[in-house]
Design an enzyme around this catalytic site. Structure first.
Site: not given
Length: 668
Positions: A113, A115, A117, A222, A310, A404, A407, A422, A427
């Site tokens: 079945e 799985k 989440d 389940y 998995k 930057c 600025c 920076c 800034c």
């Protein structure tokens, strides 16, 4: 209408509405329109309000959520809800089969079945009536979340038979519900949920059931945990039986006669998983015969008769369109890949972090490249590699700027660091990010001041530094988008309340380099006032446990700045507390915190907060968080996928909590 007639009408409406809900939420075959259902429900609620003594415990009006709880009660599972061993490839599946065959003396058949989440839960029914629902917790002890589970429409409040039974299932948030929830959070400037699993877990751990009721959760049953008066021989028979009782089961389960069929089933879902309306993270394989399951038994951690296949992290190919730069509160410039939108593990990915310039060079990234991306842990998008063989010659090199992007100041690389930074304190990006940090949970914890609101305040030039937050006026805030009178009043109250925070909250919020929540607490305890701290020299600072040379330098440098002295003076003038209000190290906690003087270990994956956040809050309440379990450990907080630390704690008979218990304690 006399009381007998009222009872008949309430019974009729309850039965009719429950039947409609079963067809809608479980069978996916609606019998009536939403409008007709709502009208009938309204009639029922009106009758129940006038005659509360006649309301049935399986009334659909229970779905809207009851009164908020103070905390969740603990529930001991009669049969432990153990975790599953993992299989990651075909060979692992065949090894699982070989062990099962050896243990039984014959080849078993299997039930496979999806799985889901989400969050594992258990539901108990007495004589067909739903009486209790709980989380898995640590497998032995969970939390009673009955009120929240009642809000899930696919959970029957009364079964089609008067059977006493415990079933187990996975509560989850469908993808569409998750998208709508995050869209609403984004509009409100709130932190987004990372994935539907976190969202489902967070919703079911709300103390207010009305919040869970709005989240549109669902469930698949389940397995049967316990049942009275009925013999069941196989897992697939159990699934058929619970479906006949009115439970929702996943219709994609399959009975497999051989391990070859199991492998084919698992591999078949690798490509189909993205098309599902809910998230799955693998396949659960169970020996089908319950007699065979009993013979195989359990290890200390998991059943020998089941395993979880998995899925590998999904990798897809897309194009690197651009590289965008952002400036954090410490001035670090972070590059982000802008990608041709592509679906990965069920969600659309448009961006991926590139961390720093060295990583771009290491991967030889060019604009226009075809790149492979995946979600690390099915959550965080990352660029895996560049498909250099697919280059056409028109790809362009990318160079990190020397100035930057916010600025225009010159960027520098501090010796020993890979990041460009920076260093301009004015800034705007750093100021904005600093404001966001200042109001965050572990800092001044000002509810209602999320990233969206801070950005609006900044854009409208209502704030330039953290002191300006305490000068905001009601009429100014009412001009902001999506800020009504109630929201503004709540925000102003939260800002006012934050003035009373203890010094460590302010120190952490100021964003002094290298000073995290724990160091801020240590400094506050030692110096007690910000005035004493700001005149401390390097030697005095380094003499304190856990304050090293780099941190001492950063603290001295910070308080030497004239603008910092001005800011501190302004905050004081606005009524912000600058003294430590907690106990001295070793002293008993004034607030009688459970954690005071206790040694705590955190393990596993947390849902509602990071382990770093949990550590900071526990230490703020007088606890000591360590990295390993020993005889001196008082408490283990076990998140999902807790490993060897959980086992050792069980062996040493150390108290174990799940995250829900931790959150309840922190809210006291």
């Amino acid at each position: 209408m006399n009381e007998q007639d009222v009872k008949k009408e309430i019974d009729r409406l309850t039965d009719q509405l429950n039947d409609y809900a079963h067809h809608y939420y479980v069978l996916d075959k609606p019998k009536v329109s939403d409008a007709e259902y709502d009208q009938l429900l309204s009639e029922l609620v009106t009758l129940e309000e006038k005659h509360p003594n006649l309301k049935r415990d399986d009334s659909p009006s229970e779905r809207v959520g009851g009164e908020p709880l103070d905390h969740f009660k603990k529930v001991q599972h009669a049969i432990p809800m153990l975790s599953l061993s993992n299989a990651f490839n075909e060979q692992d599946l065949r090894d699982f089969h070989r062990r099962a065959e050896q243990g039984l003396g014959h080849a078993p058949t299997y039930s496979c079945e999806l799985k889901i989440d989400g969050l594992a839960v258990t539901l108990k029914y007495e004589n067909g009536r739903f009486i209790q629902g709980a989380t898995r917790g640590d497998g032995t002890i969970g939390e009673d979340i009955t009120s929240n589970l009642k809000t899930i429409a696919s959970i029957p409040l009364r079964l089609k038979e008067d059977v006493t039974i415990e079933v187990r299932g996975e509560a989850f948030m469908p993808k569409r519900s998750f998208e709508r929830l995050n869209e609403a959070k984004e509009k409100n400037g709130e932190q987004l949920f990372a994935n539907p699993r976190n969202a489902a877990a967070g919703s079911l751990r709300q103390l207010d059931p009305k919040i869970a009721a709005k989240r549109n959760l669902d469930i698949f049953i389940y397995s049967i945990g316990q049942i009275e008066g009925k013999e069941i021989e196989s897992h697939h028979e159990a699934l058929d039986y619970v479906a006949s009782l009115g439970f929702k089961t996943n219709d994609q389960h399959q009975h497999c006669e051989t391990i070859d069929e199991v492998v084919e089933y698992c591999e078949g879902w690798l490509d189909k998983r993205a098309d599902l309306p809910y998230e799955i993270d693998g396949i659960v394989i169970k020996v089908d015969s319950l007699r065979d399951q009993e013979q195989l038994g359990f290890t200390a951690k998991s059943p020998r008769w089941a395993t979880a296949f998995k899925f590998p992290a999904e990798e897809v190919v897309t194009s690197l369109l651009d590289i965008e730069l952002s400036v954090g509160r410490t001035g670090v410039v972070t590059p982000t890949a802008i990608l041709e939108p592509v679906s990965v593990a069920g969600t659309t990915v448009k961006r991926a972090s590139l961390h720093n310039e060295d990583l771009i060079r290491e991967k030889d990234l060019k604009l226009g490249d075809k790149v492979t991306i995946k979600k690390a842990g099915d959550i965080i998008p990352e660029v895996v590699n560049v498909l250099t063989e697919q280059r056409k010659g028109d790809e362009r090199d990318f160079s990190m700027p020397t100035q930057c992007p916010e600025c225009g100041s010159e960027l520098v690389r501090i010796e020993g660091e890979v990041a460009l930074r920076c260093v301009n304190p004015k800034c705007p990006a750093q100021i904005r990010e600093g404001l966001i940090h200042f109001v965050s949970r572990n800092a001044m914890n000002i509810d209602g001041l999320g990233e969206r609101v801070i950005t609006q305040l900044f854009v409208h030039e209502l704030v330039e530094d953290v002191a300006d937050l305490y000068k905001l006026k009601r009429d100014e805030l009412l001009q902001l988008e999506r800020m009504g009178e109630k929201s503004v009043d709540n925000l102003l109250n939260a800002i006012e309340a934050s003035k009373e925070n203890s010094l460590e909250k302010l120190l952490f919020g100021l964003g002094i380099r290298f000073v995290g929540a724990k160091a801020a607490k240590t400094l506050a305890q030692h110096f007690e006032t910000i005035d004493e701290l700001k005149v401390a020299n390097r030697e005095q600072l380094e003499a304190i446990d856990e304050i090293g040379e780099k941190m001492a330098d950063a603290i001295v440098t910070y308080f030497e700045k004239p603008q910092v002295a001005e800011l501190i003076g302004e905050l004081k003038g606005l009524g912000v507390n600058t003294t430590y209000k907690g106990p001295k190290p070793g002293a008993p906690e004034e607030n009688d915190s459970y954690f005071s003087g206790k040694t705590v270990v955190l393990t596993g994956t947390m849902e509602e907060m990071s382990r770093g956040e949990a550590k900071a809050e526990i230490e703020a309440l007088g606890g000591k968080v360590t990295g390993s379990v020993s005889a001196k450990t008082d408490l283990l907080i076990a998140g999902e996928k807790a490993g060897s630390k959980l086992k050792k704690a069980e062996e040493l008979e150390i108290e174990i909590w799940d995250e829900g218990r931790l959150l309840s304690e922190l809210k006291k």
